[in-house]
Design a protein around this motif. Structure first.
Motif, short mmCIF file in Angstrom:
data_model
loop_
_atom_site.label_atom_id
_atom_site.label_comp_id
_atom_site.label_asym_id
_atom_site.label_seq_id
_atom_site.Cartn_x
_atom_site.Cartn_y
_atom_site.Cartn_z
N GLU A 24 0.83 -1.21 0.00
CA GLU A 24 0.00 0.00 0.00
C GLU A 24 0.86 1.25 0.00
OE1 GLU A 24 -2.55 -0.82 3.34
OE2 GLU A 24 -4.11 -1.65 2.03
N GLN A 25 2.00 1.24 0.70
CA GLN A 25 2.90 2.39 0.69
C GLN A 25 3.46 2.62 -0.71
OE1 GLN A 25 5.79 1.28 3.65
NE2 GLN A 25 4.56 2.08 5.35
N ILE A 26 3.84 1.54 -1.38
CA ILE A 26 4.38 1.66 -2.74
C ILE A 26 3.27 2.06 -3.70
CG2 ILE A 26 5.44 0.39 -4.66
CD1 ILE A 26 6.89 -1.32 -2.47
N LEU A 29 2.47 5.56 -4.64
CA LEU A 29 3.44 6.27 -5.47
C LEU A 29 3.39 5.89 -6.95
CD1 LEU A 29 6.47 5.86 -3.02
CD2 LEU A 29 4.91 7.81 -3.19
N VAL A 30 2.53 4.94 -7.33
CA VAL A 30 2.51 4.48 -8.72
C VAL A 30 1.16 4.79 -9.37
CG1 VAL A 30 4.18 2.64 -8.24
CG2 VAL A 30 1.75 2.12 -8.18
N PRO A 31 1.14 4.94 -10.69
CA PRO A 31 -0.12 5.20 -11.39
C PRO A 31 -1.14 4.09 -11.13
CG PRO A 31 1.76 5.54 -12.86
CD PRO A 31 2.29 4.92 -11.59
N GLY A 32 -2.37 4.46 -10.82
CA GLY A 32 -3.43 3.49 -10.56
C GLY A 32 -3.41 2.94 -9.15
N GLY A 33 -2.40 3.29 -8.38
CA GLY A 33 -2.25 2.75 -7.05
C GLY A 33 -3.33 3.17 -6.07
N ALA A 34 -3.83 4.39 -6.22
CA ALA A 34 -4.86 4.87 -5.28
C ALA A 34 -6.12 4.02 -5.38
CB ALA A 34 -5.18 6.33 -5.56
N ALA A 35 -6.53 3.68 -6.59
CA ALA A 35 -7.71 2.82 -6.76
C ALA A 35 -7.45 1.43 -6.20
CB ALA A 35 -8.09 2.74 -8.24
N GLN A 95 10.05 -5.17 -5.47
CA GLN A 95 8.85 -4.85 -4.69
C GLN A 95 7.90 -3.97 -5.51
OE1 GLN A 95 9.64 -3.31 -0.74
NE2 GLN A 95 11.50 -4.52 -0.59
N GLU A 96 8.46 -2.94 -6.13
CA GLU A 96 7.63 -2.05 -6.94
C GLU A 96 7.03 -2.79 -8.13
OE1 GLU A 96 8.04 1.87 -9.73
OE2 GLU A 96 9.30 1.82 -7.94
N SER A 97 7.78 -3.69 -8.73
CA SER A 97 7.26 -4.49 -9.84
C SER A 97 6.07 -5.33 -9.40
CB SER A 97 8.35 -5.39 -10.42
OG SER A 97 9.38 -4.61 -10.98
N GLU A 98 6.17 -5.91 -8.22
CA GLU A 98 5.05 -6.71 -7.70
C GLU A 98 3.80 -5.84 -7.56
OE1 GLU A 98 3.62 -9.32 -3.84
OE2 GLU A 98 5.77 -9.05 -4.16
N VAL A 99 3.96 -4.64 -7.03
CA VAL A 99 2.82 -3.74 -6.85
C VAL A 99 2.26 -3.30 -8.20
CG1 VAL A 99 2.07 -1.50 -5.96
CG2 VAL A 99 3.54 -2.97 -4.57
N ARG A 100 3.12 -2.92 -9.11
CA ARG A 100 2.64 -2.48 -10.44
C ARG A 100 1.88 -3.61 -11.14
NH1 ARG A 100 4.63 2.24 -12.82
NH2 ARG A 100 6.08 3.38 -11.52
N LEU A 101 2.36 -4.83 -11.03
CA LEU A 101 1.66 -5.97 -11.61
C LEU A 101 0.34 -6.23 -10.90
CD1 LEU A 101 4.67 -8.38 -12.22
CD2 LEU A 101 3.13 -7.48 -13.99
N VAL A 103 -1.55 -3.99 -9.44
CA VAL A 103 -2.46 -2.94 -9.90
C VAL A 103 -2.99 -3.30 -11.28
CG1 VAL A 103 -2.59 -0.52 -10.63
CG2 VAL A 103 -1.44 -1.11 -8.48
N LEU A 104 -2.11 -3.73 -12.16
CA LEU A 104 -2.52 -4.13 -13.51
C LEU A 104 -3.50 -5.29 -13.46
CD1 LEU A 104 -2.20 -3.80 -16.58
CD2 LEU A 104 -0.25 -5.36 -16.45
#
Length: 141
Positions: A24-26, A29-35, A95-101, A103-104
């Motif tokens: 959630e912290q990461i 900071l990334v596009p689409g993360g708030a949703a 870690q960021e890659s896991e979050v971006r994936l 979100v996708l």
């Protein structure tokens, strides 16, 4: 049934590289993360597990830290952004890659790697021929 996230470092049952709190912290900071942050816990946990499963299909340098660990990370001897891993954690880019994936996965599952949907391609479309020199791909239905 609740989806349980296990981010134990070098754990024998781990299914995620990061905890939900870290994700959630990461995500903030990334596009689409708030949703993604607004989703229910099980949805977020499942998306993180799916993202980790995909990251597990990749090959990495270095060695697993423990023979008994379920996931490929943490590793020793792998170099990420000029820093050599030492089993003390998971590199932030992973870690960021896991979050971006994750979100996708929740926003556009058909675009998630390995979904087999072919993106916007018509159903029944497949690769007919691939050519390596001068990279050529031909599709057919």
């Amino acid at each position: 049934m609740a989806v349980t996230l296990d981010a134990t470092l070098s754990g024998v049952k781990s299914n995620s590289y990061i905890t939900l709190a870290t994700a959630e912290q990461i995500a903030a900071l990334v596009p689409g993360g708030a949703a993604w942050i607004d989703l229910q816990g099980d949805e977020k946990n499942l998306s993180l597990i799916q993202a980790t499963r995909w990251l597990e299909t990749l090959s990495y340098s270095g060695e697993r830290c423990k023979a008994s660990q379920r996931l490929k990370w943490p590793r020793s001897g792998a170099v990420c952004d000029g820093v050599t891993s030492d089993c003390s954690g998971i590199p932030y880019p992973l870690q960021e890659s896991e979050v971006r994936l994750a979100v996708l996965y929740t926003t556009n599952e058909s675009q998630f790697p390995g979904s087999g949907s072919g993106g916007g391609a018509a159903a029944g479309t497949y690769v007919k021929r691939q050519k390596l020199d001068v990279l050529e791909i031909e599709y057919d239905e």
